[in-house]
Design an enzyme around this catalytic site. Sequence first.
Site: not given
Lengths: 427, 427
Positions: A30, A187, A202, A301
């Site tokens: 950075v 889930e 998406k 994940g």
Amino acid sequence: MRIALLGCGVVGTEIVRLLRANAGDLAARVGEPLELVGIAVRRPERVRDLDIDSALFTADAAGLVARDDVDLVIEVVGGIEPARDWLLAALRAGKPVVTANKALLASDGAALHDAAAAAGTDLYYEAAVGGAIPLIRPLRESLAGDRVRRVLGIVNGTTNFVLTRMDETGASFTEALAEAGALGYAEADPSADIDGYDAAAKAAIMAQLAFHTRVTIDDVYRVGIGDVTAADIAGAREMGCTVKALAVAERSADTDGISVRVHPAMIPRAHPLAGVREAFNAVFVEAEAAGQLMFYGQGAGGAPTASAVLGDVVAVARNRIAGRRGPGESSYAALPVLPMGRTVTKYHVNLDVTDKTGVLATVAGAFARHDVSIRSVRQDGRGDDASLVLVTHAAPDAALSATVEELRGLAGVRAVSGVMRVEGGEP
Amino acid sequence: MRIALLGCGVVGTEIVRLLRANAGDLAARVGEPLELVGIAVRRPERVRDLDIDSALFTADAAGLVARDDVDLVIEVVGGIEPARDWLLAALRAGKPVVTANKALLASDGAALHDAAAAAGTDLYYEAAVGGAIPLIRPLRESLAGDRVRRVLGIVNGTTNFVLTRMDETGASFTEALAEAGALGYAEADPSADIDGYDAAAKAAIMAQLAFHTRVTIDDVYRVGIGDVTAADIAGAREMGCTVKALAVAERSADTDGISVRVHPAMIPRAHPLAGVREAFNAVFVEAEAAGQLMFYGQGAGGAPTASAVLGDVVAVARNRIAGRRGPGESSYAALPVLPMGRTVTKYHVNLDVTDKTGVLATVAGAFARHDVSIRSVRQDGRGDDASLVLVTHAAPDAALSATVEELRGLAGVRAVSGVMRVEGGEP
């Protein structure tokens, strides 16, 4: 570069870990250190196990975003509100935002993009689609000189796991879903995945980038995988195909519209997407000059999602230090999103018919009346009954579904035992 | 935004075509029109067939680059000189450069990067590796928050075509290369591909980005595919593997060095790279947080390469209009490149031995003397002879090659009939 983190669940915890473990590398990349100055969670008193300075935690996300010593905001809370208010406040204050919030981007991304543009700051969201798989940056930048024709994505790990198990072990949908739950791939309430809402969000985000057109989740035609049967999978196998839950964003060949949809579909086993197994994600892109591309990896994940978030953090931190802004929203094309009925698709239809002369002629007549051309037909006799498997050429979806409706009422047709769209072949 | 194009062969012609065909989209994406103001070719009088204004052509590339009305330079000539001089002149004049020149970047990229940094301008090169497959941008930006462990690439279409044919049809190397030539997948002089120079240049570029370390083609250990035999392919098949020409850039687990190399290797058929057939390219990346990623597509050809070039052109043109600069070279880590002897690899060794008691003990003793641990061994008797197939655990390459040397002189060993490295498994 002082960072506020909104949310500290699985992904947030991993972000904190990576910020610490890679601190030296991140500072070098950075140009200055990245300092985590606050973490907003709903119940700070509940956060115990983490090896994080407890003074960082606050329940006041809005206050944290507004603090003068916050330069950059990461949001991994998810959901529409209150995340939307926090991010709008950050952007309006000129603070760049990195978010993984696909639901918010797909429902009201325009408000966020407008706020970022008005303030001249960055809104990055690589983690919103496909976890760590670079998709946003390739669509937004690498393919900026090309014309995308089609995006076909396996973007939901739960449904891909279920369909992979059904294909490889012959399990029923219910059995495969139970296994996914036991292994942590589904889930407790899997409906957002199974019913296609996650993939639809998406799909909207990918379509917006691929076609430079604002697309929301409400524009996305959506069918979940709950009705996929073992017989559908077996039928696909007989065709040299496998069944995948696909997110499709496609430019129409003949009109100047686009189609954005999520549904189960048969694809040929030789297609690169057919080999994407279990909870992996992949997105297959067809562009005029680039040809066929595929991006593959872990779509979810904590660690993969945190990797994508931190890649964006490095980019926006560099931009902020240099006093510049990365590429913003591109929606100049403003192409119309076609209703599903006008979208051109192909169907695979499986019929139980009486094994009598003339049935095939009757069935073929129904297709002809709707101007649907048949590509292949196979008849298997079984005593009095026969099964008839038909695959169509491409036709408007409305004509295909009207044909199926007519077939259901036809004399000689005992049942329409399977209907599925076919993707991944030549147009 | 006025553009100079250096080179007008297969890629250059396609760039001209796309600049024209996509002019409206490109202008909308950049914010102003892209205008091609000159094309440098060696013999302007020879350019006839193209539907391009002949007044654009010049033989004076250096003069074109220096013209006041040139804002941005695209280079698709290839080779070190004179391209190097032209690009240095452009960068020193503050003109951003988009290039596909892997040989130049891998041999003297440092000079170009330094010139770009000194002038505060952009050097972009997505087309240098993997054609239209986005690789540079994902490595440079998407993974900037992560730590890359390993990059395994199939980055040369010619050698992948040859090895695919040898694997699928049992053809010899010579037969497969002849077929590649007939189909246009191999050049008249295929040595740059077959001997691994092309892949080595790409490996150097990928290693530099993955490990934030300057790497040149001279740092790359290189073995071509010219010695791969049908027996090697058959041996790989018996192990559940296939043979691929791999570009490997890897961070050593125990030292802080990196290994960069190009050589044929056996990889398991279940590895995602094993399914990359014919002239397709793919790069498999393993990163600490992101896990496993793969990028797949057409690695060469006029249109895919032109797509990558134009993606970069859109990015640097946007940057130039905004008065900013994209991410530059990152080489802060300056990790040492390990010599091949210190690189840890695994070997597959095939021996013809006399079928007498004690041969296996003698052979095993040679491995033990070099501290190389054997993972599996299989002995097949054939009358007086036997074949012995050994696969090692990971060991320093120097120990492995010294073991093979000793085996060649061992009593009872008639011949070392095959030696190949094994990649793509767990470390």
